[in-house]
Design a protein around this motif. Structure first.
Motif, PDB file in Angstrom:
ATOM      1  N   ALA A  27      15.309 -33.707  25.771  1.00 22.89           N
ATOM      2  CA  ALA A  27      16.204 -34.231  26.804  1.00 22.89           C
ATOM      3  C   ALA A  27      17.386 -34.945  26.151  1.00 22.89           C
ATOM      4  CB  ALA A  27      15.452 -35.185  27.719  1.00 22.89           C
ATOM      5  N   MET A  28      18.594 -34.586  26.604  1.00 21.26           N
ATOM      6  CA  MET A  28      19.823 -35.174  26.076  1.00 21.26           C
ATOM      7  C   MET A  28      20.857 -35.210  27.182  1.00 21.26           C
ATOM      8  SD  MET A  28      20.324 -33.108  22.497  1.00 21.26           S
ATOM      9  CE  MET A  28      21.682 -34.135  21.985  1.00 21.26           C
ATOM     10  N   GLY A  29      21.883 -36.015  26.987  1.00 23.34           N
ATOM     11  CA  GLY A  29      22.975 -36.049  27.948  1.00 23.34           C
ATOM     12  C   GLY A  29      24.255 -36.546  27.325  1.00 23.34           C
ATOM     13  N   ALA A  30      25.373 -36.168  27.948  1.00 21.92           N
ATOM     14  CA  ALA A  30      26.708 -36.644  27.581  1.00 21.92           C
ATOM     15  C   ALA A  30      27.489 -36.777  28.870  1.00 21.92           C
ATOM     16  CB  ALA A  30      27.399 -35.666  26.639  1.00 21.92           C
ATOM     17  N   TRP A  31      28.300 -37.847  28.994  1.00 20.10           N
ATOM     18  CA  TRP A  31      29.083 -38.024  30.214  1.00 20.10           C
ATOM     19  C   TRP A  31      30.338 -38.834  29.950  1.00 20.10           C
ATOM     20  CZ3 TRP A  31      29.942 -42.891  32.098  1.00 20.10           C
ATOM     21  CH2 TRP A  31      29.107 -43.891  31.629  1.00 20.10           C
ATOM     22  N   VAL A  32      31.314 -38.653  30.845  1.00 20.02           N
ATOM     23  CA  VAL A  32      32.572 -39.402  30.774  1.00 20.02           C
ATOM     24  C   VAL A  32      33.103 -39.579  32.192  1.00 20.02           C
ATOM     25  CG1 VAL A  32      33.967 -37.323  30.349  1.00 20.02           C
ATOM     26  CG2 VAL A  32      34.844 -39.563  29.649  1.00 20.02           C
ATOM     27  N   GLN A  33      33.706 -40.748  32.449  1.00 22.83           N
ATOM     28  CA  GLN A  33      34.200 -41.098  33.784  1.00 22.83           C
ATOM     29  C   GLN A  33      35.577 -41.729  33.662  1.00 22.83           C
ATOM     30  OE1 GLN A  33      31.520 -43.718  35.841  1.00 22.83           O
ATOM     31  NE2 GLN A  33      32.892 -44.014  37.562  1.00 22.83           N
ATOM     32  N   VAL A  34      36.488 -41.354  34.549  1.00 22.31           N
ATOM     33  CA  VAL A  34      37.841 -41.925  34.583  1.00 22.31           C
ATOM     34  C   VAL A  34      37.822 -43.170  35.461  1.00 22.31           C
ATOM     35  CG1 VAL A  34      40.247 -41.516  35.222  1.00 22.31           C
ATOM     36  CG2 VAL A  34      38.872 -39.640  34.289  1.00 22.31           C
ATOM     37  N   GLU A  35      38.459 -44.238  34.987  1.00 21.04           N
ATOM     38  CA  GLU A  35      38.541 -45.478  35.760  1.00 21.04           C
ATOM     39  C   GLU A  35      39.155 -45.198  37.135  1.00 21.04           C
ATOM     40  OE1 GLU A  35      39.819 -50.042  34.828  1.00 21.04           O
ATOM     41  OE2 GLU A  35      41.051 -48.451  33.987  1.00 21.04           O
ATOM     42  N   GLY A  36      38.543 -45.754  38.174  1.00 21.09           N
ATOM     43  CA  GLY A  36      39.002 -45.540  39.540  1.00 21.09           C
ATOM     44  C   GLY A  36      38.319 -44.383  40.240  1.00 21.09           C
ATOM     45  N   SER A  37      37.528 -43.606  39.509  1.00 18.88           N
ATOM     46  CA  SER A  37      36.795 -42.481  40.089  1.00 18.88           C
ATOM     47  C   SER A  37      35.309 -42.828  40.138  1.00 18.88           C
ATOM     48  CB  SER A  37      36.983 -41.225  39.237  1.00 18.88           C
ATOM     49  OG  SER A  37      36.145 -40.181  39.695  1.00 18.88           O
ATOM     50  N   SER A  38      34.640 -42.429  41.203  1.00 22.23           N
ATOM     51  CA  SER A  38      33.196 -42.661  41.293  1.00 22.23           C
ATOM     52  C   SER A  38      32.413 -41.474  40.719  1.00 22.23           C
ATOM     53  CB  SER A  38      32.792 -42.888  42.751  1.00 22.23           C
ATOM     54  OG  SER A  38      33.116 -41.748  43.530  1.00 22.23           O
ATOM     55  N   THR A  39      33.128 -40.457  40.277  1.00 23.52           N
ATOM     56  CA  THR A  39      32.495 -39.247  39.750  1.00 23.52           C
ATOM     57  C   THR A  39      32.562 -39.237  38.236  1.00 23.52           C
ATOM     58  OG1 THR A  39      33.222 -38.036  41.696  1.00 23.52           O
ATOM     59  CG2 THR A  39      32.537 -36.730  39.809  1.00 23.52           C
ATOM     60  N   ARG A  40      31.465 -38.858  37.600  1.00 19.96           N
ATOM     61  CA  ARG A  40      31.490 -38.670  36.162  1.00 19.96           C
ATOM     62  C   ARG A  40      31.195 -37.215  35.849  1.00 19.96           C
ATOM     63  NH1 ARG A  40      26.089 -41.860  33.929  1.00 19.96           N
ATOM     64  NH2 ARG A  40      27.252 -43.740  34.402  1.00 19.96           N
ATOM     65  N   GLN A  41      31.845 -36.713  34.829  1.00 23.17           N
ATOM     66  CA  GLN A  41      31.563 -35.369  34.337  1.00 23.17           C
ATOM     67  C   GLN A  41      30.390 -35.500  33.378  1.00 23.17           C
ATOM     68  OE1 GLN A  41      33.224 -32.670  35.583  1.00 23.17           O
ATOM     69  NE2 GLN A  41      34.124 -34.254  36.869  1.00 23.17           N
ATOM     70  N   SER A  42      29.362 -34.680  33.563  1.00 21.93           N
ATOM     71  CA  SER A  42      28.186 -34.839  32.721  1.00 21.93           C
ATOM     72  C   SER A  42      27.535 -33.507  32.400  1.00 21.93           C
ATOM     73  CB  SER A  42      27.167 -35.759  33.402  1.00 21.93           C
ATOM     74  OG  SER A  42      26.705 -35.176  34.595  1.00 21.93           O
ATOM     75  N   ASP A  43      26.779 -33.522  31.327  1.00 24.83           N
ATOM     76  CA  ASP A  43      25.956 -32.392  30.911  1.00 24.83           C
ATOM     77  C   ASP A  43      24.624 -32.982  30.459  1.00 24.83           C
ATOM     78  OD1 ASP A  43      25.210 -29.782  30.229  1.00 24.83           O
ATOM     79  OD2 ASP A  43      25.946 -30.000  28.181  1.00 24.83           O
ATOM     80  N   THR A  44      23.584 -32.726  31.231  1.00 23.94           N
ATOM     81  CA  THR A  44      22.254 -33.239  30.892  1.00 23.94           C
ATOM     82  C   THR A  44      21.249 -32.106  30.983  1.00 23.94           C
ATOM     83  OG1 THR A  44      21.809 -33.868  33.180  1.00 23.94           O
ATOM     84  CG2 THR A  44      22.755 -35.563  31.758  1.00 23.94           C
ATOM     85  N   GLY A  45      20.219 -32.201  30.178  1.00 21.02           N
ATOM     86  CA  GLY A  45      19.173 -31.184  30.192  1.00 21.02           C
ATOM     87  C   GLY A  45      18.375 -31.240  28.910  1.00 21.02           C
ATOM     88  N   SER A  46      17.706 -30.135  28.621  1.00 18.19           N
ATOM     89  CA  SER A  46      16.909 -30.018  27.410  1.00 18.19           C
ATOM     90  C   SER A  46      17.671 -29.114  26.433  1.00 18.19           C
ATOM     91  CB  SER A  46      15.540 -29.419  27.754  1.00 18.19           C
ATOM     92  OG  SER A  46      14.713 -29.397  26.626  1.00 18.19           O
ATOM     93  N   PHE A  47      18.109 -29.692  25.320  1.00 14.06           N
ATOM     94  CA  PHE A  47      18.973 -28.975  24.388  1.00 14.06           C
ATOM     95  C   PHE A  47      18.421 -29.035  22.967  1.00 14.06           C
ATOM     96  CE2 PHE A  47      21.786 -30.740  27.691  1.00 14.06           C
ATOM     97  CZ  PHE A  47      22.232 -29.544  28.246  1.00 14.06           C
ATOM     98  N   GLN A  48      18.744 -28.020  22.182  1.00 17.20           N
ATOM     99  CA  GLN A  48      18.292 -27.964  20.795  1.00 17.20           C
ATOM    100  C   GLN A  48      19.254 -28.640  19.818  1.00 17.20           C
ATOM    101  OE1 GLN A  48      17.843 -23.675  20.407  1.00 17.20           O
ATOM    102  NE2 GLN A  48      15.625 -23.939  20.418  1.00 17.20           N
TER     103      GLN A  48
END
Length: 82
Positions: A27-48
């Motif tokens: 299990a791993m994840g990476a995410w980033v969010q722009v100030e003023g936005s309630s949405t974050r761009q993310s990639d989560t799951g099971s990765f090698q």
């Protein structure tokens, strides 16, 4: 290791594995969010090897970013403004 990169127009976040876990799905994840936005761009799951990359364009704004791996999570404050 979690990295925030910038290509001159976009912020990019990647979580990379190192050591004995490389090549083993976990299990791993990476995410980033722009100030003023309630949405974050993310990639989560099971990765090698890595989670992400995830991208945002944030002219004149700050970003908050982070990731997770091996049961640990890290989150930045609002930074890399501009």
């Amino acid at each position: 290791m979690i990295y925030l990169l910038y290509d001159g127009s976009r912020n990019c976040v990647v979580t990379l594995k190192s050591g004995s876990g490389v090549g083993v799905a976990q299990a791993m994840g990476a995410w980033v969010q722009v100030e003023g936005s309630s949405t974050r761009q993310s990639d989560t799951g099971s990765f090698q090897y890595y989670a992400g990359p995830v991208y945002v364009t944030a002219p004149g704004k700050c970003v908050k970013w982070g990731g997770s791996h091996a049961g640990s999570t890290w989150t930045s404050g609002w930074e890399h403004c501009g």
